[in-house]
Structures are given as structure tokens and as C-alpha cells.
Design an enzyme around this catalytic site. Structure first.
Site, PDB file in Angstrom:
ATOM      1  N   ARG A 117      39.146  25.496  34.465  1.00 57.00           N
ATOM      2  CA  ARG A 117      39.990  24.310  34.590  1.00 57.00           C
ATOM      3  C   ARG A 117      39.234  23.226  35.362  1.00 57.00           C
ATOM      4  O   ARG A 117      38.405  23.508  36.215  1.00 57.00           O
ATOM      5  CB  ARG A 117      41.283  24.660  35.337  1.00 57.00           C
ATOM      6  CG  ARG A 117      42.152  25.624  34.552  1.00 57.00           C
ATOM      7  CD  ARG A 117      43.624  25.434  34.831  1.00 57.00           C
ATOM      8  NE  ARG A 117      43.980  25.508  36.233  1.00 57.00           N
ATOM      9  CZ  ARG A 117      45.049  24.890  36.753  1.00 57.00           C
ATOM     10  NH1 ARG A 117      45.825  24.155  35.990  1.00 57.00           N
ATOM     11  NH2 ARG A 117      45.331  25.015  38.038  1.00 57.00           N
ATOM     12  N   LYS A 182      40.709  37.894  40.769  1.00 62.07           N
ATOM     13  CA  LYS A 182      40.793  37.303  39.430  1.00 62.07           C
ATOM     14  C   LYS A 182      40.060  38.166  38.409  1.00 62.07           C
ATOM     15  O   LYS A 182      38.881  38.464  38.558  1.00 62.07           O
ATOM     16  CB  LYS A 182      40.200  35.889  39.475  1.00 62.07           C
ATOM     17  CG  LYS A 182      40.361  35.114  38.185  1.00 62.07           C
ATOM     18  CD  LYS A 182      40.349  33.624  38.479  1.00 62.07           C
ATOM     19  CE  LYS A 182      40.142  32.805  37.237  1.00 62.07           C
ATOM     20  NZ  LYS A 182      40.398  31.378  37.461  1.00 62.07           N
ATOM     21  N   ARG A 316      47.677  28.936  45.897  1.00 63.16           N
ATOM     22  CA  ARG A 316      46.886  29.841  46.749  1.00 63.16           C
ATOM     23  C   ARG A 316      47.834  30.695  47.569  1.00 63.16           C
ATOM     24  O   ARG A 316      48.882  30.210  48.002  1.00 63.16           O
ATOM     25  CB  ARG A 316      45.992  29.042  47.714  1.00 63.16           C
ATOM     26  CG  ARG A 316      44.927  28.189  47.026  1.00 63.16           C
ATOM     27  CD  ARG A 316      43.774  29.037  46.536  1.00 63.16           C
ATOM     28  NE  ARG A 316      42.783  28.241  45.820  1.00 63.16           N
ATOM     29  CZ  ARG A 316      42.793  27.998  44.510  1.00 63.16           C
ATOM     30  NH1 ARG A 316      43.755  28.484  43.765  1.00 63.16           N
ATOM     31  NH2 ARG A 316      41.858  27.278  43.938  1.00 63.16           N
TER      32      ARG A 316
HETATM   33  P1  ATP Z   1      43.257  26.899  40.149  1.00 62.26           P
HETATM   34  O1  ATP Z   1      43.114  26.471  38.736  1.00 62.26           O
HETATM   35  O2  ATP Z   1      44.622  27.320  40.516  1.00 62.26           O
HETATM   36  O3  ATP Z   1      42.633  25.961  41.119  1.00 62.26           O
HETATM   37  P2  ATP Z   1      41.018  28.753  40.300  1.00 62.26           P
HETATM   38  O4  ATP Z   1      40.461  28.580  41.645  1.00 62.26           O
HETATM   39  O5  ATP Z   1      41.082  30.124  39.738  1.00 62.26           O
HETATM   40  O6  ATP Z   1      42.506  28.279  40.220  1.00 62.26           O
HETATM   41  P3  ATP Z   1      39.957  27.762  37.862  1.00 62.26           P
HETATM   42  O7  ATP Z   1      39.410  26.433  37.529  1.00 62.26           O
HETATM   43  O8  ATP Z   1      41.183  28.228  37.163  1.00 62.26           O
HETATM   44  O9  ATP Z   1      40.174  27.811  39.409  1.00 62.26           O
HETATM   45  O10 ATP Z   1      38.829  28.834  37.576  1.00 62.26           O
HETATM   46  C1  ATP Z   1      37.509  28.544  37.814  1.00 62.26           C
HETATM   47  C2  ATP Z   1      37.072  29.295  39.040  1.00 62.26           C
HETATM   48  O11 ATP Z   1      36.943  30.672  38.677  1.00 62.26           O
HETATM   49  C3  ATP Z   1      35.692  28.880  39.504  1.00 62.26           C
HETATM   50  O12 ATP Z   1      35.832  28.000  40.569  1.00 62.26           O
HETATM   51  C4  ATP Z   1      35.007  30.176  39.928  1.00 62.26           C
HETATM   52  O13 ATP Z   1      35.041  30.354  41.306  1.00 62.26           O
HETATM   53  C5  ATP Z   1      35.832  31.264  39.293  1.00 62.26           C
HETATM   54  N1  ATP Z   1      35.077  31.984  38.258  1.00 62.26           N
HETATM   55  C6  ATP Z   1      34.073  31.549  37.469  1.00 62.26           C
HETATM   56  N2  ATP Z   1      33.653  32.507  36.634  1.00 62.26           N
HETATM   57  C7  ATP Z   1      34.425  33.583  36.891  1.00 62.26           C
HETATM   58  C8  ATP Z   1      34.483  34.881  36.360  1.00 62.26           C
HETATM   59  N3  ATP Z   1      33.672  35.283  35.357  1.00 62.26           N
HETATM   60  N4  ATP Z   1      35.387  35.724  36.886  1.00 62.26           N
HETATM   61  C9  ATP Z   1      36.234  35.349  37.876  1.00 62.26           C
HETATM   62  N5  ATP Z   1      36.233  34.138  38.418  1.00 62.26           N
HETATM   63  C10 ATP Z   1      35.335  33.261  37.932  1.00 62.26           C
HETATM   64  C1  BTN Z   2      39.927  29.295  34.372  1.00 67.57           C
HETATM   65  O1  BTN Z   2      40.313  30.284  34.997  1.00 67.57           O
HETATM   66  O2  BTN Z   2      39.667  28.233  34.927  1.00 67.57           O
HETATM   67  C2  BTN Z   2      39.806  29.384  32.885  1.00 67.57           C
HETATM   68  C3  BTN Z   2      38.575  30.075  32.426  1.00 67.57           C
HETATM   69  C4  BTN Z   2      38.469  30.084  30.920  1.00 67.57           C
HETATM   70  C5  BTN Z   2      37.193  30.679  30.430  1.00 67.57           C
HETATM   71  C6  BTN Z   2      37.173  30.835  28.927  1.00 67.57           C
HETATM   72  S1  BTN Z   2      35.818  31.834  28.347  1.00 67.57           S
HETATM   73  C7  BTN Z   2      36.164  31.373  26.708  1.00 67.57           C
HETATM   74  C8  BTN Z   2      36.513  29.891  26.737  1.00 67.57           C
HETATM   75  N1  BTN Z   2      35.322  29.074  26.681  1.00 67.57           N
HETATM   76  C9  BTN Z   2      35.148  28.370  27.790  1.00 67.57           C
HETATM   77  O3  BTN Z   2      34.192  27.598  28.012  1.00 67.57           O
HETATM   78  N2  BTN Z   2      36.132  28.614  28.655  1.00 67.57           N
HETATM   79  C10 BTN Z   2      37.087  29.558  28.118  1.00 67.57           C
END
Ligand code: ATP
Ligand code: BTN
Length: 319
Positions: A117, A182, A316
């Protein structure tokens, strides 16, 4: 492209987890030992743990089950593109929306530009996770997109439960958690609205067996290997999730959020726990009370029950 083909052939040999000599690999592929060594470095750059032992050759740290187009195609009813090495499966579909049938799927083994995101990076090493995107044409238009993104999370957790994997929970709006870490993230993106329908790409990244020393992740995370007792067949899992997504999106088109609120709340990782909502430089603290029919998150604060909705909110837990 040819570069990738050679690396992928080397990986399909190494996938059994045994030693293979550089010479043998070179002979099989019609390239020199030096070229094999160069390609191994490229494979390592995709995040694969390959090691070499003098006199024995190359070996993966653990055997790897690769995704298989034929096996997948037999198990699903939607068009599938399996592109082992890609920038982003979401981006791939977004660029092709005008040619796609609703339900079309793109799967990858490695993403060089996987995204989460708000432009955050999704760490996507080769062969140890799932990177899956589905295109969906939502006749109801943009108004239905928020609910849809929640429905997708519920559908995926329920599909995992049907496979005998329990304990996976949801974090609003669309992360999958296990024991407060996560496991998977969902990213719903849309392309400009043509007419009244909305064109959505629903992407999911789920960690299956990612190495503990994986770099670049800034919050606690886990892999399915930690959640499930038995080894999961990647092709079966990918196919089940594709089928579950298709079924859930079809159901959502017909009945909307009806029935989903209870299904979500049963799986809400933070239900009745203290949380903080972060919206830019504004923060609200209180007790999480699940979601409502609009897909908004409910939080009980000293001022009463408040509802929040929108893509810019982060939830969070309060430590
Ligand atoms: P929110 O969207 O509520 O702020 P979030 O902190 O989970 O939640 P997202 O943008 O949803 O943020 O997810 C991206 C985040 O997930 C990145 O900042 C990174 O720290 C983490 N991330 C990236 N790759 C992975 C992965 N393969 N597994 C778990 N977490 C990951
Ligand atoms: C998040 O938690 O912020 C969302 C993560 C989404 C990752 C998937 S992997 C398949 C698809 N291709 C991308 O580049 N992102 C989504």
C-alpha cells in the site's frame, strides 16, 4: 529474456535440493562452467539461498517446489499467466486491462518491484512465497471497491481454514496476520473508470517459506511454514486461493457486504483490543470493535463509538 530462461532451467534442476556440479549443469544447458557460476550469482540476487561446495557443486539450502502452469490450469477456471520473473503482477495486469477477461490471473515466482500500500515495497524473493494478482471488472463501480477489498481477505482466510490451516486472522483493511505477525498483504488497485464499471486488480503476497534473514521488512512477519504443521503444496494452494477469490468476488457482486461483517469480525485480529489509528498526523486511540456494513473500522474512544474509512488509515496495536 534468454538470461532468465537459463537461470530458470538451472533452478528447475537445483529444485530437488541435491548437489549438482557446475560441469554437469553446464553440459545439460550447453553453457560453460563460468557461465553457470555467473547465472548462480543472478539466482542469488533473486533471493535464493544457493551454496557451493568445492568438488560437489551447487545446492539449494532447501528443496523448492516451482509453480507449474499445467497443474495450475487443470485446477482453475480462469485464464492464467505464470510469469516466473516479473516487476509486479499487479502492474502487469493493470497495463493489460483492456485485453483481459474478468477473473484473469497473473502469478510470479519473483517480483523485482513488488509493492504494498502507498508505494511501499513488497519483498518478493524467488520461489518461496506466492505473488498472485486477479483482474476483476466490478459492475457496481468504485463505490463497491472498499467492501470488496475486505471480502477478499475473509475469503482467503476461510480458504486456508478449509485446507486445515487455522489461526490466521485479519488486520483492517487487508492484511493477514498470525500471532500478531504479518503473513500476507492484499493490495487492491484500480485503473481509470470506463463507463460505470470499475476495473480492479487484486494482488496478494503470502509468505510460504521465506528465509528468516530476509532483509528489507520493517515489521514483524511470518511464513506459512510457521503456521501450518504440514508442508503445503504451492500449486494446490495457489489454485485454491484463485478459486476462492473468484467465488468470493462473484458472491460479492450479487449480495454485497451482506453476511460479511460477521465473517470479518470472527477473524479480526484486533477485535476488542486496544489500537491506534494513524491518519497522516492525526491519531485516534481506543478499543477496536470490528467493522460495519460499509467496511469502515469501528473504534470505541472516550468520546463514543467512532467509524473510520479510507485508504490512508493505518491500524497499529497499542503496546
Ligand atoms: P498499513 O497499510 O496499515 O500501514 P503495513 O505497515 O502493513 O500496514 P503495508 O503498506 O500494508 O503496510 O505493507 C507494506 C509493509 O509490509 C512494508 O512497509 C514492509 O515493512 C512490509 N513487508 C514487505 N514485504 C513483506 C513481506 N514479504 N512479508 C511481510 N511484510 C512485508
Ligand atoms: C500490503 O500489505 O501492503 C500489500 C502487499 C501486496 C503484495 C502483492 S504481491 C502480488 C501483487 N503484486 C504487487 O506488486 N503487489 C501485490
Amino acid at each position: 529474456m534468454k538470461e532468465h530462461a537459463i537461470k530458470l532451467s538451472i533452478l528447475s534442476v537445483l529444485a530437488d535440493g541435491s548437489f549438482h556440479s557446475g560441469e554437469g549443469l553446464g553440459e545439460q544447458l550447453g553453457i560453460s562452467r563460468a557461465a553457470v557460476s555467473k547465472h548462480i550469482k543472478g539466482i542469488q540476487a533473486w533471493g535464493v539461498d544457493v551454496f557451493s561446495v568445492q568438488g560437489k557443486g551447487y545446492k539449494l539450502a532447501a528443496p523448492m517446489q516451482l509453480l507449474d502452469q499445467n497443474e495450475l490450469t487443470q485446477r482453475i477456471n480462469v485464464p492464467l499467466e505464470l510469469i516466473p520473473v516479473i516487476g509486479s503482477t499487479n502492474q502487469h495486469l493493470l497495463e493489460r486491462i483492456s485485453h483481459l477477461q474478468s477473473g484473469s490471473v497473473c502469478l510470479a515466482e519473483y517480483q523485482s518491484q513488488g509493492r504494498g500500500r502507498r508505494g511501499r515495497e513488497w519483498v518478493s524473493p524467488f520461489g518461496c512465497n506466492l505473488y498472485l494478482s486477479m483482474y476483476w471488472r466490478l459492475e457496481a463501480g468504485m463505490a463497491g471497491a472498499m467492501g470488496l477489498s475486505l471480502v477478499v481477505g475473509v475469503a482467503i482466510v476461510e480458504a486456508m481454514e478449509k485446507l486445515g490451516i487455522s489461526g490466521i486472522k485479519l488486520k483492517w483493511p487487508n492484511d493477514l496476520y498470525f500471532q500478531d505477525k504479518k503473513l500476507a498483504g492484499i493490495l487492491v488497485e484500480m485503473s481509470g473508470q470506463a463507463g460505470s464499471a470499475a476495473h480492479l486488480v487484486i494482488g496478494m503476497g503470502m509468505n510460504l517459506r521465506m528465509a528468516n534473514d530476509t532483509q528489507g521488512i520493517t515489521q514483524p512477519w511470518t511464513s506459512l511454514a510457521e503456521v501450518a504443521q504440514e508442508d503445503i503444496d504451492r500449486n494446490q494452494l495457489a489454485a485454491e486461493l484463485i478459486n476462492a477469490l473468484e467465488a468470493a468476488l462473484t458472491e460479492y457482486e450479487m449480495t454485497g457486504m451482506q453476511g460479511f461483517v460477521e465473517r470479518w469480525n470472527r477473524l479480526d485480529n484486533f477485535l476488542n483490543r486496544e489500537i491506534r489509528l494513524i491518519m497522516g498526523n492525526r491519531e485516534v486511540e481506543g478499543i477496536s470493535r470490528g467493522i460495519n456494513e460499509q467496511g469502515a473500522v469501528l473504534i470505541e474512544t472516550p468520546a463514543g463509538l467512532e467509524t473510520y474509512i479510507g485508504g490512508e488509515i493505518s491500524l497499529r496495536k497499542l503496546e
